[in-house]
Write an enzyme that holds these catalytic residues in place. Structure first.
Site, mmCIF file in Angstrom:
data_model
loop_
_atom_site.group_PDB
_atom_site.id
_atom_site.type_symbol
_atom_site.label_atom_id
_atom_site.label_comp_id
_atom_site.label_asym_id
_atom_site.label_seq_id
_atom_site.Cartn_x
_atom_site.Cartn_y
_atom_site.Cartn_z
ATOM 1 N N GLU A 60 -68.251 -18.683 -58.057
ATOM 2 C CA GLU A 60 -68.223 -18.288 -56.656
ATOM 3 C C GLU A 60 -69.520 -17.605 -56.253
ATOM 4 O O GLU A 60 -70.033 -17.827 -55.160
ATOM 5 C CB GLU A 60 -67.036 -17.366 -56.404
ATOM 6 C CG GLU A 60 -66.898 -16.921 -54.957
ATOM 7 C CD GLU A 60 -65.677 -16.057 -54.729
ATOM 8 O OE1 GLU A 60 -65.574 -15.452 -53.648
ATOM 9 O OE2 GLU A 60 -64.819 -15.983 -55.640
ATOM 10 N N HIS A 98 -87.751 -28.888 -52.603
ATOM 11 C CA HIS A 98 -86.461 -28.928 -53.275
ATOM 12 C C HIS A 98 -86.225 -30.306 -53.879
ATOM 13 O O HIS A 98 -86.900 -31.280 -53.549
ATOM 14 C CB HIS A 98 -85.357 -28.568 -52.291
ATOM 15 C CG HIS A 98 -85.447 -27.155 -51.803
ATOM 16 N ND1 HIS A 98 -84.519 -26.598 -50.936
ATOM 17 C CD2 HIS A 98 -86.348 -26.172 -52.058
ATOM 18 C CE1 HIS A 98 -84.840 -25.345 -50.692
ATOM 19 N NE2 HIS A 98 -85.951 -25.069 -51.351
ATOM 20 N N GLU A 100 -83.880 -32.403 -53.438
ATOM 21 C CA GLU A 100 -83.516 -33.415 -52.448
ATOM 22 C C GLU A 100 -84.771 -34.038 -51.824
ATOM 23 O O GLU A 100 -84.862 -35.261 -51.665
ATOM 24 C CB GLU A 100 -82.653 -32.786 -51.346
ATOM 25 C CG GLU A 100 -81.332 -32.227 -51.834
ATOM 26 C CD GLU A 100 -81.404 -30.742 -52.158
ATOM 27 O OE1 GLU A 100 -80.367 -30.080 -52.090
ATOM 28 O OE2 GLU A 100 -82.510 -30.264 -52.493
ATOM 29 N N CYS A 128 -79.575 -26.866 -48.540
ATOM 30 C CA CYS A 128 -79.865 -25.838 -47.549
ATOM 31 C C CYS A 128 -80.004 -26.521 -46.183
ATOM 32 O O CYS A 128 -79.982 -27.749 -46.083
ATOM 33 C CB CYS A 128 -81.145 -25.095 -47.915
ATOM 34 S SG CYS A 128 -82.645 -26.115 -47.848
ATOM 35 N N CYS A 131 -83.050 -28.961 -46.022
ATOM 36 C CA CYS A 131 -82.834 -30.199 -46.768
ATOM 37 C C CYS A 131 -81.808 -31.088 -46.075
ATOM 38 O O CYS A 131 -81.946 -32.311 -46.059
ATOM 39 C CB CYS A 131 -82.384 -29.891 -48.192
ATOM 40 S SG CYS A 131 -83.723 -29.345 -49.285
#
EC number: 3.5.4.36
Length: 224
Positions: A60, A98, A100, A128, A131
């Site tokens: 989490e 990143h 991605e 994010c 991205c």
């Protein structure tokens, strides 16, 4: 074996991929021992066991996990219906580019406009906002690309900007869902380094199903 596209300024400690970490199951212990190298984009077919156990764990609170690991499967279909599948992985740190973006910059340009591509990403955390916007733009101009994104965790999901970005992804036709325990097992079998001549069975962590349900509920609330 991974190949570094940009040389790191300093090498990682020997224990980073060494056998002394292989049997450590405590994610907090792994976090303390694994020192992340300077920013780089790394490509390869299989990632180290310890990176998978720490970076892909669907906790989490993802403290210390400042990298994105992106495992991908590309199904390339020609006009005759023949399908050829390839796979690999990319990793980054949340710095300049990143994973991605690296996929779009290094892999998508190799796509043949005359073929269709069904791409599946298995990503340690969701995109994010920036991205997500880049994904939408790429899908808009790459009409022969269909993308399914499976994520282990939701990145900063409480932020309104991130929630809006995830909704826009859905509206753009990008399929997004949380990884089930079976998906983590698939990554283990197909993207994680195994001892030569030996394949160890995937061992789910204690709260893998509970955390999957937690994130699945959060994502459903965001996308509804």
């Amino acid at each position: 074996m991974a190949q570094k596209e940009e040389a790191a300024e300093a090498s990682a400690p020997a224990s980073q991929n060494g056998e002394d970490l292989e049997n450590l199951e405590d994610p907090e212990t792994l976090k303390e021992l694994i020192e992340l190298p300077p920013f780089e984009i790394v490509t390869g077919e299989r990632l180290p066991v310890n990176f998978f156990k720490f970076q892909f764990r669907n906790v989490e609170y993802s403290s210390g996990r400042n990298k994105t690991f992106l495992c991908y499967v590309i199904e390339e279909q020609d006009k005759g219906g023949q399908v050829q599948a390839t796979r690999g992985y990319l990793e980054d740190e949340h710095a300049t580019a990143h994973a991605e973006e690296a996929f779009f910059n290094t892999i998508v340009p190799t796509f043949d406009p005359a073929k269709r591509y069904n791409v599946t990403w298995y990503v340690s955390s969701s995109p994010c906002a920036t991205c997500a916007d880049n994904i939408i733009k790429t899908l808009g101009k790459t009409k022969n690309l269909r993308l399914l994104i499976l994520v282990g965790r939701l990145f900063m999901w409480e932020e309104p900007e991130v929630q809006a970005a995830l909704r826009k992804l859905k509206e753009a036709g990008c399929r997004l869902r949380i990884m089930k325990p079976q998906d983590f097992e698939y990554i283990w079998q197909n993207f994680v380094e195994q001892e030569e001549g030996e394949s160890k069975a995937f061992e789910p962590w204690e709260d893998i199903q509970e955390n999957f349900l937690y994130y699945e509920e959060k994502l459903a609330d965001i996308l509804k």
